[in-house]
Design an enzyme around this catalytic site. Structure first.
Site, PDB file in Angstrom:
ATOM      1  N   ASP A 202       0.818  -1.199   0.000  1.00 54.11           N
ATOM      2  CA  ASP A 202       0.000   0.000   0.000  1.00 54.11           C
ATOM      3  C   ASP A 202       0.863   1.266   0.000  1.00 54.11           C
ATOM      4  OD1 ASP A 202      -2.714   1.200   0.545  1.00 54.11           O
ATOM      5  OD2 ASP A 202      -1.639   1.953   2.300  1.00 54.11           O
ATOM      6  N   GLU A 244       1.490  -0.501  -5.220  1.00 49.66           N
ATOM      7  CA  GLU A 244       0.469   0.519  -5.436  1.00 49.66           C
ATOM      8  C   GLU A 244       1.172   1.873  -5.480  1.00 49.66           C
ATOM      9  OE1 GLU A 244      -3.281   3.046  -3.846  1.00 49.66           O
ATOM     10  OE2 GLU A 244      -1.694   2.432  -2.491  1.00 49.66           O
TER      11      GLU A 244
HETATM   12  C1  GLC Z   1      -4.203   3.207  -0.518  1.00 49.47           C
HETATM   13  C2  GLC Z   1      -5.484   2.417  -0.384  1.00 49.47           C
HETATM   14  C3  GLC Z   1      -6.562   3.302   0.147  1.00 49.47           C
HETATM   15  C4  GLC Z   1      -6.122   3.861   1.499  1.00 49.47           C
HETATM   16  C5  GLC Z   1      -4.772   4.549   1.400  1.00 49.47           C
HETATM   17  C6  GLC Z   1      -4.182   4.833   2.733  1.00 49.47           C
HETATM   18  O1  GLC Z   1      -4.296   4.185  -1.465  1.00 49.47           O
HETATM   19  O2  GLC Z   1      -5.828   1.853  -1.609  1.00 49.47           O
HETATM   20  O3  GLC Z   1      -7.785   2.634   0.255  1.00 49.47           O
HETATM   21  O4  GLC Z   1      -7.078   4.773   1.966  1.00 49.47           O
HETATM   22  O5  GLC Z   1      -3.826   3.747   0.722  1.00 49.47           O
HETATM   23  O6  GLC Z   1      -3.772   3.647   3.352  1.00 49.47           O
END
Ligand code: GLC
Length: 537
Positions: A202, A244
């Protein structure tokens, strides 16, 4: 043949929100036991790697991305034993499972943060990023723009400001502290020992902060991720890291390192450009973004997707594209959030069945390993009246029954959709499973065909020169096979001419409809509005 440690190159991923999926004990929340109950369903659909959104104990200010304990399961979802049972059940079916690993921040309820704020002498103080003023790192943007005004929040107890890239209830960890780096390796080890096949990592770009930068994608972040990769390579060689990180392809690509950092990265810009292409009825947005996408090394792979649990992000779109996307895809203010659009796939495409199929056809035929978001395989809708991103996280619709068959509880964690178009009476798994013409069965077939033809996952991608801008025509090929793919982005019936490789001009239809005339050198194909056609030569 590709060796097994490269399994992610031809996987089809399925993003699953446990709370929304299936409530096995009637407490109103989906749980791990519920996921086990539905593995047969997932196997029938044909996906082979499940990605679980966070299931850790959490106050759920950000749906579990605010972790209060990295070594346990949220009591709503079950126990560590349930988790082990799920991993075993998944593996027994020859499927895999990855989980979310949130490195960047914890919940403010995490004992580390509680200790840190109480006592400046605590060893945990330096686990977080503190300052006496809120003036450091001014070049860092605010991500949750609709809610947060600053990346700094004053903490009365600590008598200092703390740094957070997301909600103020999610203090950022201090990756300059070697102890934090070690803690995160131990956490990864714990879940790898429980058998997970890897992590969707993440919020990767934000691990480190440096004055004078925008505090994203810093060299220190890459160095740390390489450490984590080396650790996995040494002890768990067939597990993966999926990044991500949003950005232009050339920026995201840096997360592959030299094949020694992430195995996979989400292709955010391709997602955006599929929507632009679908609406403009033109392949040129796809041509542009694919031209900008660097070639991959043998052990890396893009992860492609149409939707996920967040808003459809327009963060990295040009200002012009962003305004255009909002206007065309989010006409009502409630549909917008931060720099994005909080709607699901089916409503985004006006619930137009052909267009939804076409979108999936693009997803399954363009380069990369596709990820489906739970519920999109049956064309679930959304509820823009729920706060934050909850509108795209409503209960999975299993049947035409109370709560869509998701739960027996009278108070499910969120209301099931009740609109005329999208309620479980109209959209549900049971009805679609029984109907050979349903969206579910079409997607299932697409996955089956894709899985039988390695050219989709391993093959080269080449555009076919074609004057008609409305039809995306390309070859996917490896040594064994040549696949010709047509995706008609226009609502009109289109005609295209294709030069054929002379030796062989009899195509075998794999999927879609094929209407053509040909001689040895060329093929003239007629394709209906939003039609698609997958052929093998
Ligand atoms: C990422 C996740 C999202 C979350 C953020 C903070 O972007 O996909 O859902 O709110 O991280 O952890």
């Amino acid at each position: 043949m590709p060796d097994n440690s490269l399994w992610y190159k031809d996987a089809v991923f399925y993003e699953l929100y446990v709370r929304a999926y299936r409530d096995s004990n009637g407490n109103g929340h989906g749980d791990l036991g519920g996921v086990i109950e539905k593995l047969d369903y997932l196997q029938t659909l044909g996906v082979n790697c499940i990605w679980l959104l966070p299931t850790y104990p959490s106050p759920l200010k950000d749906d579990g991305y605010d972790i209060a304990d990295y070594y346990n399961i949220h009591p709503d979802y079950g126990t560590l034993d349930d988790f082990k049972a799920l991993v075993d059940a998944v593996h027994k079916r020859g499927m895999r499972i990855i989980t979310d690993l949130v490195l960047n921040h914890t919940s403010d309820r995490h004992p580390w943060f509680q200790a840190a704020r109480k006592n400046p002498e605590s060893p945990y103080r330096d686990y977080y990023v503190w300052n006496d003023t809120d003036e450091k790192y001014q070049q860092a943007r605010i991500i949750f723009l609709d809610v947060e005004e600053s990346n700094w929040t004053w903490d009365e107890k600590a008598g200092q400001y703390y740094w957070h890239r997301f909600y103020k209830s999610q203090p950022d960890l201090n990756f300059d502290n070697p102890k934090v780096q070690e803690e995160m390796l131990s956490i990864a080890k714990f879940w790898l020992d429980l058998g997970v096949d890897g992590f969707r990592v993440d919020a990767v770009p934000y691990l480190f902060e440096r004055e004078g930068t925008n505090c994203e994608n810093l060299p220190e972040t890459h160095a740390y991720m390489k450490k984590l990769r080396a650790f996995m390579e040494q002890h768990y060689p067939d597990r993966i890291l999926l990044s991500e990180a949003n950005g232009w392809p050339e920026d995201i690509q840096t997360y592959f390192g030299n094949g020694d950092e992430f195995h996979m990265a989400f292709h955010f810009p391709l997602m955006l450009h599929m929507y632009i292409a679908l609406h403009k009825q033109s392949k040129s947005p796809l041509e542009n973004i694919i031209a900008r996408t660097p070639a991959l090394s043998n052990n890396t792979q893009w992860c492609t997707f149409l939707r996920n649990h967040d808003e459809l992000t327009l963060e990295m779109a040009t200002e012009e594209d962003r305004q255009w996307m909002w206007q065309e895809y989010a006409p009502e203010p409630r549909m917008r959030q931060n720099l994005g659009i909080r709607r699901r796939l089916a409503p985004l495409l006006n619930n137009n069945r052909q267009k939804i199929e076409l979108a999936f056809s693009l997803l399954f035929t363009l380069p990369g390993s596709p990820t489906l978001y739970y519920g999109d395989e049956i064309g679930m809708g959304d509820n823009i009246w729920l706060p934050d991103r909850n509108g795209v996280r409503t209960p999975m619709q299993w049947e035409d029954a109370p709560n869509g068959g998701f739960s027996k509880s009278n108070s499910p964690y969120a209301p099931v959709l009740d609109s005329e178009k999208y309620a479980p009476s109209r959209v549900n798994v049971t009805a679609q499973s029984d109907d050979p013409e349903s969206l579910f069965n079409t997607i299932r077939q697409m996955i089956a065909v894709r899985s039988q033809h390695k050219a989709f996952s391993w093959g080269d991608f080449t555009w076919v020169e074609e004057r008609n801008p409305a039809v995306a025509v390309f070859w996917r090929q490896n040594e064994a096979e040549r696949l010709l793919i047509l995706n008609n982005l226009s609502s009109n019936r289109e005609s295209i001419k294709i030069k054929l490789p002379e030796e062989n001009n009899k195509p075998q239809l794999l999927l879609g409809k094929l209407d053509y005339k040909s001689n040895k050198q060329k093929m003239v194909i007629e394709i209906e509005g939003y039609g698609y056609c997958w052929m093998k030569f």
